[in-house]
Design a protein around this motif. Sequence first.
Motif, PDB file in Angstrom:
ATOM      1  N   ILE A   6      -9.153  -3.740  -4.137  1.00 59.37           N
ATOM      2  CA  ILE A   6      -8.535  -3.516  -2.830  1.00 59.37           C
ATOM      3  C   ILE A   6      -7.979  -4.828  -2.304  1.00 59.37           C
ATOM      4  CG2 ILE A   6      -9.016  -2.812  -0.447  1.00 59.37           C
ATOM      5  CD1 ILE A   6     -11.081  -0.862  -1.579  1.00 59.37           C
ATOM      6  N   ARG A  34      -8.866  -2.740   6.877  1.00 58.86           N
ATOM      7  CA  ARG A  34      -8.164  -2.892   5.602  1.00 58.86           C
ATOM      8  C   ARG A  34      -8.920  -2.209   4.467  1.00 58.86           C
ATOM      9  NH1 ARG A  34      -6.928  -8.812   4.056  1.00 58.86           N
ATOM     10  NH2 ARG A  34      -6.095  -7.719   2.219  1.00 58.86           N
ATOM     11  N   GLY A  38      -7.397   0.755   2.273  1.00 55.31           N
ATOM     12  CA  GLY A  38      -7.330   0.622   0.827  1.00 55.31           C
ATOM     13  C   GLY A  38      -7.988   1.781   0.110  1.00 55.31           C
ATOM     14  N   GLU A  41      -5.827   4.794   0.280  1.00 50.34           N
ATOM     15  CA  GLU A  41      -4.663   4.675  -0.602  1.00 50.34           C
ATOM     16  C   GLU A  41      -4.963   5.167  -2.018  1.00 50.34           C
ATOM     17  OE1 GLU A  41      -1.630   1.111  -2.005  1.00 50.34           O
ATOM     18  OE2 GLU A  41      -2.561   0.998  -0.016  1.00 50.34           O
ATOM     19  N   MET A 258      -3.231  -6.855  -1.266  1.00 50.07           N
ATOM     20  CA  MET A 258      -2.881  -5.439  -1.303  1.00 50.07           C
ATOM     21  C   MET A 258      -3.635  -4.760  -2.435  1.00 50.07           C
ATOM     22  SD  MET A 258       1.011  -5.950  -2.723  1.00 50.07           S
ATOM     23  CE  MET A 258       1.356  -4.191  -2.833  1.00 50.07           C
ATOM     24  N   VAL A 259      -3.618  -3.447  -2.382  1.00 48.83           N
ATOM     25  CA  VAL A 259      -4.350  -2.663  -3.372  1.00 48.83           C
ATOM     26  C   VAL A 259      -3.654  -2.723  -4.729  1.00 48.83           C
ATOM     27  CG1 VAL A 259      -5.194  -0.351  -3.944  1.00 48.83           C
ATOM     28  CG2 VAL A 259      -5.187  -1.123  -1.557  1.00 48.83           C
TER      29      VAL A 259
END
Length: 265
Positions: A6, A34, A38, A41, A258-259
């Motif tokens: 993540i 976050r 993540g 997502e 970012m993932v």
Amino acid sequence: MRLCSIASGSSGNCIFAGTETTSLLIDAGISGKRIEAGLNEIGCTAREADGILVTHEHADHISGLGVMSRRFGIPIYATKGTREAIVKCKSVGEIPEELFREIEPDREFSIGDITVSPIGVSHDAAMPTAFLLRQGEKSMAVMTDLGMYDSYIIEKLQNLDVLLLEANHDVHMLQVGTYPYYLKQRILGDKGHLSNELSGRLLSEVLHDNFKTVILGHLSKENNYEKLAYETVRLEIDMAENHYRAKDFPIYVAKRDMVSDVIEF
């Protein structure tokens, strides 16, 4: 099994590892918001998390720990030394006693259908660990925040399917960079972080015919960049005294902020 970064880097770390029935986080070093985003997502939710495995107490690994654990009642698995250090960290906030689960290096335990093996590592923290996870014949490990490796580490990482391995810095970039001398010495020391070269050499020691994927993680924002880490690790593999070559295995670099792609096997 599934493994997904993540976030992975010197500014924050959080790794998802799971199966169809068990969901784990390894570290929670970014904001709870976050982490939740993540997980969403990749089709998961924080409420599904069965535990947070904590490698050590540095801020880039626990900054979101208190929020996540309190909000969702997620158990925290950490060594005695790491737990004591977390409790002293005011920024994490108070965590209910009943949410802690004490673990020890080399003592396996199970969460759902995952067997977890903590691995002691050399880092400037209270009682740091890496983690090896197994489900049946499948296995993966998250090995970051260690200044050196030895035969113990090499033995623990044999016959893995997937490995997320630290490639923290380029030695030359660190040496000529703006960090103060004491910090450079800390990072380069036996209780610091693995360089790109050491990462490649360690990887060369644990490759085998059925190895599937390596993810390079915990890259320094100031002293490394993705292409350099990737190419240096590949070069070390190609120069190693074994019959494997870098082209034989997929090598990915985890994204810092970012993932990353989900690795399924």
